[in-house]
Design an enzyme around this catalytic site. Structure first.
Site, PDB file in Angstrom:
ATOM      1  N   ASP A   1       6.211   1.304  15.876  1.00 17.05           N
ATOM      2  CA  ASP A   1       5.930   1.382  14.436  1.00 17.05           C
ATOM      3  C   ASP A   1       5.209   2.689  14.122  1.00 17.05           C
ATOM      4  O   ASP A   1       5.083   3.059  12.964  1.00 17.05           O
ATOM      5  CB  ASP A   1       5.056   0.186  14.024  1.00 17.05           C
ATOM      6  CG  ASP A   1       4.719   0.202  12.540  1.00 17.05           C
ATOM      7  OD1 ASP A   1       5.664   0.260  11.727  1.00 17.05           O
ATOM      8  OD2 ASP A   1       3.517   0.176  12.188  1.00 17.05           O
TER       9      ASP A   1
ATOM     10  N   CYS B   1       2.285  -0.823  17.832  1.00  9.74           N
ATOM     11  CA  CYS B   1       2.001  -0.802  16.386  1.00  9.74           C
ATOM     12  C   CYS B   1       0.581  -0.278  16.206  1.00  9.74           C
ATOM     13  O   CYS B   1      -0.114  -0.643  15.251  1.00  9.74           O
ATOM     14  CB  CYS B   1       2.094  -2.210  15.793  1.00  9.74           C
ATOM     15  SG  CYS B   1       3.732  -2.936  15.902  1.00  9.74           S
TER      16      CYS B   1
ATOM     17  N   ARG C   1      -9.362  -7.280  17.762  1.00  9.29           N
ATOM     18  CA  ARG C   1      -8.924  -8.315  16.802  1.00  9.29           C
ATOM     19  C   ARG C   1      -7.410  -8.535  16.765  1.00  9.29           C
ATOM     20  O   ARG C   1      -6.933  -9.657  16.806  1.00  9.29           O
ATOM     21  CB  ARG C   1      -9.268  -7.842  15.390  1.00  9.29           C
ATOM     22  CG  ARG C   1     -10.610  -8.146  14.923  1.00  9.29           C
ATOM     23  CD  ARG C   1     -10.654  -7.816  13.428  1.00  9.29           C
ATOM     24  NE  ARG C   1     -12.018  -7.487  13.086  1.00  9.29           N
ATOM     25  CZ  ARG C   1     -12.506  -6.265  13.168  1.00  9.29           C
ATOM     26  NH1 ARG C   1     -11.754  -5.261  13.500  1.00  9.29           N
ATOM     27  NH2 ARG C   1     -13.777  -6.051  12.889  1.00  9.29           N
TER      28      ARG C   1
ATOM     29  N   ALA D   1       0.433  -2.390   8.168  1.00  9.67           N
ATOM     30  CA  ALA D   1      -0.446  -2.939   7.121  1.00  9.67           C
ATOM     31  C   ALA D   1       0.273  -3.047   5.785  1.00  9.67           C
ATOM     32  O   ALA D   1      -0.358  -3.332   4.767  1.00  9.67           O
ATOM     33  CB  ALA D   1      -1.674  -2.052   6.974  1.00  9.67           C
TER      34      ALA D   1
ATOM     35  N   ARG E   1      -1.150   3.443  17.303  1.00  8.95           N
ATOM     36  CA  ARG E   1      -1.209   4.822  16.825  1.00  8.95           C
ATOM     37  C   ARG E   1      -0.225   5.672  17.592  1.00  8.95           C
ATOM     38  O   ARG E   1      -0.073   5.501  18.824  1.00  8.95           O
ATOM     39  CB  ARG E   1      -2.602   5.419  17.072  1.00  8.95           C
ATOM     40  CG  ARG E   1      -3.531   5.348  15.900  1.00  8.95           C
ATOM     41  CD  ARG E   1      -3.013   6.129  14.694  1.00  8.95           C
ATOM     42  NE  ARG E   1      -3.821   5.883  13.521  1.00  8.95           N
ATOM     43  CZ  ARG E   1      -3.665   4.859  12.675  1.00  8.95           C
ATOM     44  NH1 ARG E   1      -2.720   3.964  12.855  1.00  8.95           N
ATOM     45  NH2 ARG E   1      -4.448   4.722  11.625  1.00  8.95           N
TER      46      ARG E   1
ATOM     47  N   HIS F   1       5.781   2.922  10.384  1.00  7.98           N
ATOM     48  CA  HIS F   1       4.317   2.728  10.241  1.00  7.98           C
ATOM     49  C   HIS F   1       4.000   1.749   9.094  1.00  7.98           C
ATOM     50  O   HIS F   1       3.308   2.096   8.133  1.00  7.98           O
ATOM     51  CB  HIS F   1       3.617   4.080  10.017  1.00  7.98           C
ATOM     52  CG  HIS F   1       2.143   4.023  10.345  1.00  7.98           C
ATOM     53  ND1 HIS F   1       1.446   5.101  10.840  1.00  7.98           N
ATOM     54  CD2 HIS F   1       1.228   3.024  10.263  1.00  7.98           C
ATOM     55  CE1 HIS F   1       0.175   4.778  11.020  1.00  7.98           C
ATOM     56  NE2 HIS F   1       0.025   3.503  10.674  1.00  7.98           N
TER      57      HIS F   1
ATOM     58  N   GLU G   1       4.554  11.960  12.304  1.00  7.99           N
ATOM     59  CA  GLU G   1       5.046  11.119  11.209  1.00  7.99           C
ATOM     60  C   GLU G   1       5.155  11.954   9.935  1.00  7.99           C
ATOM     61  O   GLU G   1       4.282  12.801   9.712  1.00  7.99           O
ATOM     62  CB  GLU G   1       4.102   9.930  10.985  1.00  7.99           C
ATOM     63  CG  GLU G   1       4.094   8.977  12.172  1.00  7.99           C
ATOM     64  CD  GLU G   1       3.189   7.756  11.975  1.00  7.99           C
ATOM     65  OE1 GLU G   1       2.591   7.607  10.896  1.00  7.99           O
ATOM     66  OE2 GLU G   1       3.097   6.947  12.917  1.00  7.99           O
TER      67      GLU G   1
HETATM   68  C1  MLT Z   1      -4.354   1.490   9.755  1.00  3.51           C
HETATM   69  O1  MLT Z   1      -4.948   2.201  10.564  1.00  3.51           O
HETATM   70  O2  MLT Z   1      -4.967   0.804   8.938  1.00  3.51           O
HETATM   71  C2  MLT Z   1      -2.865   1.395   9.767  1.00  3.51           C
HETATM   72  O3  MLT Z   1      -2.281   2.244  10.671  1.00  3.51           O
HETATM   73  C3  MLT Z   1      -2.240   1.409   8.424  1.00  3.51           C
HETATM   74  C4  MLT Z   1      -2.113   2.717   7.731  1.00  3.51           C
HETATM   75  O4  MLT Z   1      -2.762   3.679   8.041  1.00  3.51           O
HETATM   76  O5  MLT Z   1      -1.320   2.791   6.812  1.00  3.51           O
END
Ligand code: MLT
Length: 318
Positions: free
Chosen positions: A256, A230, A142, A282, A232, A279, A261
């Site tokens: 990102d 962006c 997506r 979202a 993982r 990160h 982390e």
């Molecule tokens: C996710 O997998 O939805 C994103 O990496 C966002 C997050 O985990 O904060």
């Protein structure tokens, strides 16, 4: 009434929905013993030990996409349903990945740093256009398709590696699907990562794959090689990416997500041609509202006896 722990935050309206539906909600890191459901983002690690310490848990709600912070086998063996919100943050991550692609091509982060430190680097910071270049996607789900739509409008040629995607879906998006990941690296000056972190994709971006990148665009421009992730942390071998920045094989690297982390002492952060974000794919008002709403509806439905749509470990339903 169910006891629900929300360990990594959730939109206020979504918390209110749960409370109005009669549930008890505890915010913040808590011992999960005695809870019926937990809502997590990426910071909480649902390891086998954490799952064993929560014998009354029936549902793990991942407010987001990636479930690599959940021991799915342990959850399945314990009969706990794992659900996520796979589509809610798509547009936000698409826009961040494009932001990084644009920032890379036009040295926006470097230019900003120079400007702040009193250096007028107008003559030095010559960028290249995205138009006329080949963009390679590792993973073409997506989010990648959303990036592809806009990158295509910029005039980029689209290539992808995704062994799980039927080729007609890529074709419909004007993207050429390759069977060999190395072909994507060989052809593309711009690579953006959109796959999950698995044993197969761990350090898939490394000195060997980066060395294949051509540095010359489809339009013949010497534009260098650019990497964006962006997706993982752990898919990009950060040590190899840093070496590629140092030896010039990579002109830019934008991340990102990081293998560890929060990324604090990571040496790649100090390279001039690196720019990054913590990160935040979202982290938009819209995505967090959608994620919270979807998760609250899912939990309310689940405790009313409905089967959630986005079950990650369907075996538990059998
Ligand atoms: C996710 O997998 O939805 C994103 O990496 C966002 C997050 O985990 O904060």
């Amino acid at each position: 009434m169910a006891r629900i722990a929300v360990t990594d935050g959730m939109a206020d309206d979504a918390v209110s929905m749960l409370i109005e539906a009669g549930h008890e909600v505890d915010m913040g890191p808590v011992q999960l013993d005695g809870f019926d459901a937990v809502v997590i983002r990426s910071a909480t690690k649902m390891t086998s030990q954490a799952i064993a310490a929560a014998p009354s848990l029936q549902l793990i709600g991942r407010a987001g996409v990636g479930v690599d912070n959940i021991d799915l086998n342990a959850a399945t063996n314990a009969g706990i349903l794992v659900c996520n919100t796979p589509g809610s943050s798509t547009q936000s991550v698409v826009e961040l990945a494009l932001g990084h692609l644009l920032a890379s091509a036009r040295h926006i982060a470097t230019a900003d740093r120079d400007l702040r430190s009193g250096n007028w680097t107008k003559k030095i910071l010559k960028g290249t256009e995205l138009s006329g270049k080949r963009l390679g996607f590792i993973g073409f789900g997506r989010i990648a398709q959303g990036v592809g739509k806009i990158a295509g409008a910029f005039g980029m040629e689209l290539h992808a590696f995704d062994p799980y995607l039927p080729s007609h879906i890529a074709e419909e998006q004007g993207c050429l699907l390759h069977e060999d990941v190395n072909d994507v690296f060989r052809l593309c000056t711009h690579i953006t990562i959109h796959c999950n972190l698995t044993d197969e994709t761990h350090h898939l971006v490394n000195s060997d794959t980066l060395a294949l990148m051509p540095g010359i665009g489809a339009d013949g421009t010497t534009c260098g090689n650019h990497l964006v992730s962006c997706a993982r942390g752990g898919i990009v071998n950060e040590q190899d990416a840093l070496e590629a920045l140092e030896n010039g094989q990579l002109t830019s690297c934008a991340l990102d997500v990081f293998e560890v982390e929060p990324a604090e002492d990571n040496p790649i952060l100090q390279h001039t041609n690196f720019h990054g974000t913590p990160h935040i794919g979202a982290a938009t008002v819209e995505a967090q509202n959608r994620i919270g709403f979807e998760m609250a509806e899912l939990i309310i439905g689940f405790f009313n006896g409905d089967t959630p749509q986005s079950v990650v470990n369907r075996e538990v339903l059998n």
